[in-house]
Design a protein around this motif. Structure first.
Motif, mmCIF file in Angstrom:
data_model
loop_
_atom_site.group_PDB
_atom_site.id
_atom_site.type_symbol
_atom_site.label_atom_id
_atom_site.label_comp_id
_atom_site.label_asym_id
_atom_site.label_seq_id
_atom_site.Cartn_x
_atom_site.Cartn_y
_atom_site.Cartn_z
ATOM 1 N N TYR A 120 20.451 14.560 16.612
ATOM 2 C CA TYR A 120 19.492 13.470 16.421
ATOM 3 C C TYR A 120 19.864 12.236 17.249
ATOM 4 O O TYR A 120 19.863 11.115 16.757
ATOM 5 C CB TYR A 120 19.377 13.097 14.946
ATOM 6 C CG TYR A 120 18.913 14.227 14.072
ATOM 7 C CD1 TYR A 120 17.563 14.480 13.861
ATOM 8 C CD2 TYR A 120 19.837 15.075 13.457
ATOM 9 C CE1 TYR A 120 17.142 15.523 13.061
ATOM 10 C CE2 TYR A 120 19.431 16.131 12.663
ATOM 11 C CZ TYR A 120 18.076 16.355 12.476
ATOM 12 O OH TYR A 120 17.668 17.404 11.687
ATOM 13 N N SER A 131 9.305 13.251 20.525
ATOM 14 C CA SER A 131 10.682 13.628 20.844
ATOM 15 C C SER A 131 11.108 14.954 20.231
ATOM 16 O O SER A 131 11.824 15.734 20.855
ATOM 17 C CB SER A 131 11.635 12.518 20.381
ATOM 18 O OG SER A 131 11.353 11.314 21.065
ATOM 19 N N ASN A 132 10.712 15.230 18.996
ATOM 20 C CA ASN A 132 11.218 16.444 18.351
ATOM 21 C C ASN A 132 10.336 17.655 18.612
ATOM 22 O O ASN A 132 10.588 18.730 18.070
ATOM 23 C CB ASN A 132 11.360 16.226 16.840
ATOM 24 C CG ASN A 132 10.046 15.867 16.164
ATOM 25 O OD1 ASN A 132 9.070 15.537 16.830
ATOM 26 N ND2 ASN A 132 10.019 15.930 14.847
ATOM 27 N N TYR A 166 7.718 4.550 16.448
ATOM 28 C CA TYR A 166 8.884 3.877 17.026
ATOM 29 C C TYR A 166 8.594 2.427 17.372
ATOM 30 O O TYR A 166 9.505 1.609 17.463
ATOM 31 C CB TYR A 166 9.309 4.633 18.287
ATOM 32 C CG TYR A 166 10.603 4.157 18.893
ATOM 33 C CD1 TYR A 166 11.819 4.641 18.421
ATOM 34 C CD2 TYR A 166 10.609 3.247 19.948
ATOM 35 C CE1 TYR A 166 13.016 4.220 18.986
ATOM 36 C CE2 TYR A 166 11.804 2.819 20.514
ATOM 37 C CZ TYR A 166 13.000 3.311 20.030
ATOM 38 O OH TYR A 166 14.194 2.896 20.585
ATOM 39 N N GLN A 190 14.525 9.031 14.489
ATOM 40 C CA GLN A 190 14.351 10.487 14.473
ATOM 41 C C GLN A 190 15.071 11.106 13.278
ATOM 42 O O GLN A 190 14.491 11.904 12.535
ATOM 43 C CB GLN A 190 14.868 11.102 15.771
ATOM 44 C CG GLN A 190 14.022 10.798 16.986
ATOM 45 C CD GLN A 190 14.514 11.542 18.217
ATOM 46 O OE1 GLN A 190 14.907 12.704 18.148
ATOM 47 N NE2 GLN A 190 14.486 10.886 19.362
ATOM 48 N N GLU A 242 12.987 12.641 9.963
ATOM 49 C CA GLU A 242 13.036 14.073 9.709
ATOM 50 C C GLU A 242 13.798 14.394 8.440
ATOM 51 O O GLU A 242 13.428 15.309 7.695
ATOM 52 C CB GLU A 242 13.645 14.786 10.911
ATOM 53 C CG GLU A 242 12.759 14.705 12.147
ATOM 54 C CD GLU A 242 13.397 15.334 13.366
ATOM 55 O OE1 GLU A 242 14.005 16.426 13.228
ATOM 56 O OE2 GLU A 242 13.299 14.746 14.467
ATOM 57 N N ASP A 266 18.214 6.996 19.024
ATOM 58 C CA ASP A 266 16.974 6.744 18.291
ATOM 59 C C ASP A 266 17.199 7.083 16.827
ATOM 60 O O ASP A 266 17.070 8.235 16.404
ATOM 61 C CB ASP A 266 15.822 7.564 18.865
ATOM 62 C CG ASP A 266 14.519 7.343 18.098
ATOM 63 O OD1 ASP A 266 14.472 6.427 17.253
ATOM 64 O OD2 ASP A 266 13.550 8.089 18.333
ATOM 65 N N SER A 324 14.990 11.870 24.600
ATOM 66 C CA SER A 324 13.905 11.077 24.012
ATOM 67 C C SER A 324 13.650 9.771 24.746
ATOM 68 O O SER A 324 12.647 9.105 24.486
ATOM 69 C CB SER A 324 14.207 10.780 22.537
ATOM 70 O OG SER A 324 15.397 10.025 22.417
#
Length: 963
Positions: free
Chosen positions: A408, A496-497, A752, A740, A744, A737, A479
């Motif tokens: 992460y 990003s994910n 963001y 994230q 999650e 970040d 990211s």
């Protein structure tokens, strides 16, 4: 003719051709899946086409998992056929091993092992369905796909000289892996964007994967006709005899083409370990280098200005010492000592005092830069060896990005990590020692007499400095550039994910281009393409901007090979010493564009990320110019020498790249969003909102604080929270970040806020409720730093609620703060919906700009006007029923407390009207805790002394209100 052995004297009762193993496997496998499909459609059509979002007629074709895993009798029939298929499947793997095994060759054994494991995992995900155990089904499915890669590549590499078999394998393998791209795309369209019909298209690609997968194994029938089961080789193919009418040399050439010559020669375990160690050592260098900025940032962060410790950013210029010939010879002869000493940067996590930890990391960076510069310079006498070193270093960067994605955006061996927050420091250090020993296994090439005297070392130094900064600032985390182009909800670009692998793929592609097409990379055409990508990334958002990011990524990774290779042949004191100095200048430059209020001359570069990008590309252009300006004959000679001598290591590096991509995709699958976001008190129509200034996710003791933040947010049952000082996407902050991990792990949507190219300290929003729309604002700031704001509309129990997250300017800039208060008041007043402001206002209650925020213009009310002990954090609201307010101490996580408030969403328009027009006396009347419903109360664990240093403070307990 094939021989027949059916006489009793030979002891053979039955014989059949080996190809029947393949045909039997193919028939049974297709029967398993197709029978389940036909029976499922006939008996449970509407059930198996239904998914979590849509049903028939929006979705009208079933997925593989829904067909084989949920219903009787199709599930039972499928499992019966799959069980019968297992015998021919193992026999197929065994026959292929017998066909390809050669004395002293490891690859056939490795392929056979991958085939066996692949078969076992196939049984696992088909017998353990997602309905039975979702986690194990996914784990086994991922494992199956992972082992399919070496099985497919191995079959191509070991394919006997059979033109038809090679052709079919190429087509089917390409179709299989090519299908993965649209498969993932339509799965994202279904899972994330919830587009009707997307899952049906996904299902077609999923079934295509089954057809291609089984079809690839069916090709073995063309090879197994050389076998006759007993088993006897009747045509000699297992001895390497060509049974085709096409010349062997032609077939071998076609096989090399099919596999990009990666498998042109045999594999050796020792060589593979050497390359893996080299890449891991490169990963360690990047891990230590990227950690330096984070531990430096801790000090100006807590000093609120220049602390003096920023001078350690110059730890990278140690290669300048190589200008002294005796010292250069000493370092080159003792590279093992230098590289081992660089590992002190990994030992830093054991140092508890932040000052000493910083110096420990600085020493590690000093020795690491010195060691790698000496290694590049020493090995420049041997082009193939130099290329291997450069690849280890650049793939080490890619590995660092993979590790950061899996953790992460934190690197597990950073000095801000330890066991309590997910660090793997001890394991990483042990592997680093072994890797460093193996990395320095060979004697240095003693390149003192091979320095290229022609031309100046200045241009290579400029190119190296620009390239180092670009790689670090943009590619050390997957990211970073995604957040450059992020523009809020609804989602119109990458996230990003979900899409981060595209960056890894571009990095991989760039390296391969740099290796196999070096002449094309070091050209003005390639430079123009890379510069176009940089412009697109800088000027545009959403997908178009990200396409530019991918172009730039590919170019940067490709051009790194010729730029470093050229710099290694010049004086290392100039190219690497000056190169790292230029890199340091750019690092400071790209911090000053946002930190201009705290540094001398900062206003001259405020908000000029575009200047940083232009400078970076011009510096890289200087390096390219130096390469191009060299004599054509000399360039051609270098390229030819590289091509002729480099195959030995390239196939291993390509294998490492493939393995890292697979590991990234596995992490990507595990991190894929579930969209299972549930508020804590849904039955009460209540939500808890919070505001927290997280101080860039570094706690008072210089540890990364995500885990501790997660625990407090979860235990306080916060449904919507605004985070401030949350933009960590810069070299000095580690390109991280925090949102994230929090989003999650806590099951929340995340915005963001304004990206790292918007020059703010960051504002983010996390929500258990869907974010329907969000707009980012940069408020008026003519003198001081930019003030970011998010205006988001949430779907809260079917009611649209606006949430504003805002960070005001500094105390030193009163005019900025006044203009910002007027702007935000109008923005809040423009919303007719129930609203909440989660903010950092830099004003005293009931005084000054407070009366702009809480006014008839904004329509907002203070969550508790009697709370006199505030200066920064405030929660305001309108059109909602506020039931509680609390302040929770931060412990040592940050310098600011967590403030939270509870609100009930009106069920009817009448309730909403009452909430809007209720008088201040009634609205602010407080009641005792026992007078409110149990579901409306704050958690009791923070009463009294609380837990882990968190407790209710200022009031010593939460406050509750009658309306």
């Amino acid at each position: 003719m094939a021989h027949k052995y059916k006489d009793k004297e030979s002891g053979v009762v039955l014989t059949f051709g080996g190809q029947w193993v393949s045909w039997t496997h193919t028939a049974l496998a297709y029967s398993a899946f197709l029978s389940a499909l036909f029976i499922g459609v006939a008996l449970h059509y509407h059930k198996i086409v239904e998914n979590e979002w849509f049903s028939y007629p929006q979705e009208w074709f079933p997925s593989v998992s829904a067909t084989i895993g949920d219903r009787y009798p199709e599930r039972s029939i499928f499992m019966l056929f799959i069980a019968i298929t297992s015998g021919p499947r193992f026999a197929l793997v065994g026959l292929f091993y017998l066909l390809t095994a050669r004395p002293g060759h490891v690859l056939p054994k490795a392929v056979a092992i991958s085939g066996v494991v692949r078969t076992l995992t196939c049984g696992g995900w088909t017998y353990i369905t997602s309905t039975d155990d979702h986690n194990w089904h996914d784990i086994l499915m991922i494992s199956y796909l992972v082992f399919t890669i070496p099985w497919t590549a191995g079959c191509l590499a070991l394919s006997p000289p059979n033109a038809k078999a090679i052709k079919y394998r190429k087509w089917l393998a390409g179709a299989f892996f090519g299908t993965l791209v649209p498969l993932i795309y339509f799965f994202i369209q279904h899972k994330v964007h919830r587009i009707p019909g997307a899952y049906t298209i996904y299902a077609f690609f999923e079934w295509a994967l089954i057809l291609f997968d089984v079809g690839f194994d069916a090709v073995t029938a063309l090879d197994f006709n050389t076998f006759e089961v007993v088993i006897r080789d009747v045509k000699g193919a297992s001895k390497g005899v060509n049974t085709s009418s096409v010349p062997t040399a032609v077939l071998e050439k076609e096989k090399e083409t099919a596999t990009a010559s990666v498998f042109a020669t045999g594999y050796h375990l020792g060589d593979a370990l050497n390359i893996a160690s080299d890449v891991y050592h490169g990963f360690v260098f990047w891990s230590i280098l990227t950690s330096l900025g984070v531990v430096i940032w801790y000090f100006p962060l807590w000093h609120m200005g220049i602390s003096g410790y920023e001078a350690l950013v110059m730890s990278t210029i140690s290669p300048a010492l190589l200008g002294m010939k005796p010292l250069r010879s000493l370092v080159i002869r003792n590279q093992r000592v230098t590289h081992l000493l660089s590992l002190t940067g990994l030992l830093a996590y054991l140092v508890t005092d932040p000052v000493y930890r910083l110096f420990t990391v600085g020493f590690g960076v000093w020795m690491g830069c010195l060691g790698w510069a000496a290694t590049f310079y020493s090995d420049s006498a041997h082009p193939a060896r130099l290329e291997a070193r450069i690849l280890a270093w650049t793939i080490g960067l890619l590995m660092s990005s993979v590790a950061k994605f899996a953790w992460y955006t934190n690197n597990p061996i950073w000095p801000i990590m330890h066991a309590e927050n997910g660090g793997w420091n001890g394991t990483g250090l042990a592997l680093a020692v072994l890797a460093a020993l193996r990395f320095t296994r060979r004697a240095s090439m003693q390149a003192d007499n091979t320095t290229d005297k022609s031309g100046s070392a200045l241009l290579p130094a400029l190119g190296l400095g620009g390239m180092l900064f670009a790689l670090h600032s943009l590619l050390s985390d997957t990211s970073t550039m995604i957040l450059w182009v992020w523009d809020g909800y609804p989602i119109r670009g990458p996230v990003s994910n979900v899409h981060a692998w595209y960056t890894i793929a571009a990095m991989t592609g760039g390296l391969l281009i740099g290796v196999y097409r070096p002449g094309a990379v070091a050209s003005w055409t390639a430079y123009g393409i890379g510069s176009t990508g940089a412009a697109m990334l800088t000027l545009y958002s959403e997908w178009f901007g990200y396409y530019g990011a991918l172009i730039l990524t590919t170019y940067l990774m490709a051009v790194s090979l010729p730029i470093i290779g050229n710099a290694a042949k010049k004086s290392p004191a100039t190219t690497f010493g000056l190169g790292f100095f230029i890199y340091n200048f750019l690092v400071l430059f790209h911090v000053w564009v946002v930190a201009y209020a705290f540094v001398p001359g900062g206003p001259l570069v405020r908000e000029h990320t575009d200047w940083v990008m232009i400078t970076t590309m011009l510096l890289i252009g200087a390096g390219v110019f130096d390469i191009i300006s060299q004599k054509p004959s000399s360039r051609k000679k270098v390229v030819e020498r590289r091509r002729a001598s480099a195959w030995g290591h390239r196939r291993y590096h390509v294998g490492v790249l493939g393995a890292l991509n697979v590991l990234f995709l596995c992490a990507n699958f595990l991190r894929f969003p579930t969209n299972d976001y549930k508020p804590y008190h849904e039955k009460d129509r209540l939500f808890t909102a919070g505001i927290w200034t997280i101080h860039f996710s570094l706690d008072n003791d210089m540890w990364s604080s995500e885990y501790r933040m997660r625990d407090l947010i979860k235990e306080m049952e916060v449904d919507v929270i605004g985070l401030l000082e949350s933009d960590l996407q810069r070299v000095i902050m580690g390109n991280r970040d925090t949102t994230q991990f929090l989003a999650e792990d806590l099951g929340m949507y995340v915005d963001y806020g304004p990206g790292p190219n918007k020059h703010t300290w960051g504002a983010a929003l996390l929500s258990k409720f869907p974010i329907l729309n969000s707009t980012h604002h940069l408020l008026p700031s003519p003198v001081g730093e930019l003030a970011p704001a998010i205006h988001a509309t949430l779907d809260v129990y079917g009611t649209l609620v606006d949430v504003f997250v805002f960070h005001s300017g500094q105390e030193e800039d009163p005019e900025d703060r006044r203009l910002q208060s007027e702007y935000l008041a109008k923005l809040m007043g423009s919303s007719p919906r129930p609203s909440v402001l989660l903010s950092y206002l830099v004003t005293r209650p009931l005084d000054g700009n407070y009366n702009n925020y809480v006014s008839d213009v904004s329509g907002m009310h203070d969550v508790d006007p009697s709370d006199w002990d505030r200066w920064c954090e405030y929660i305001l609201f309108k059109g909602l029923r506020r039931t509680g307010y609390a302040r929770v101490s931060r412990s040592t996580i940050t310098d600011t407390e967590l403030q939270v408030a509870k609100f009930v969403v009106p069920k009817t328009e009448l309730e909403g009207a009452v909430a809007r027009h209720l008088g201040a006396d009634l609205r602010n009347k407080q009641v005792q805790e026992h007078e409110v419903a149990p579901g409306w109360r704050f958690p009791a664990i923070f009463k009294g002394e609380g837990v882990r240093g968190h407790r209710y403070h200022v009031f010593d307990e939460p406050r509750y209100y009658n309306y």
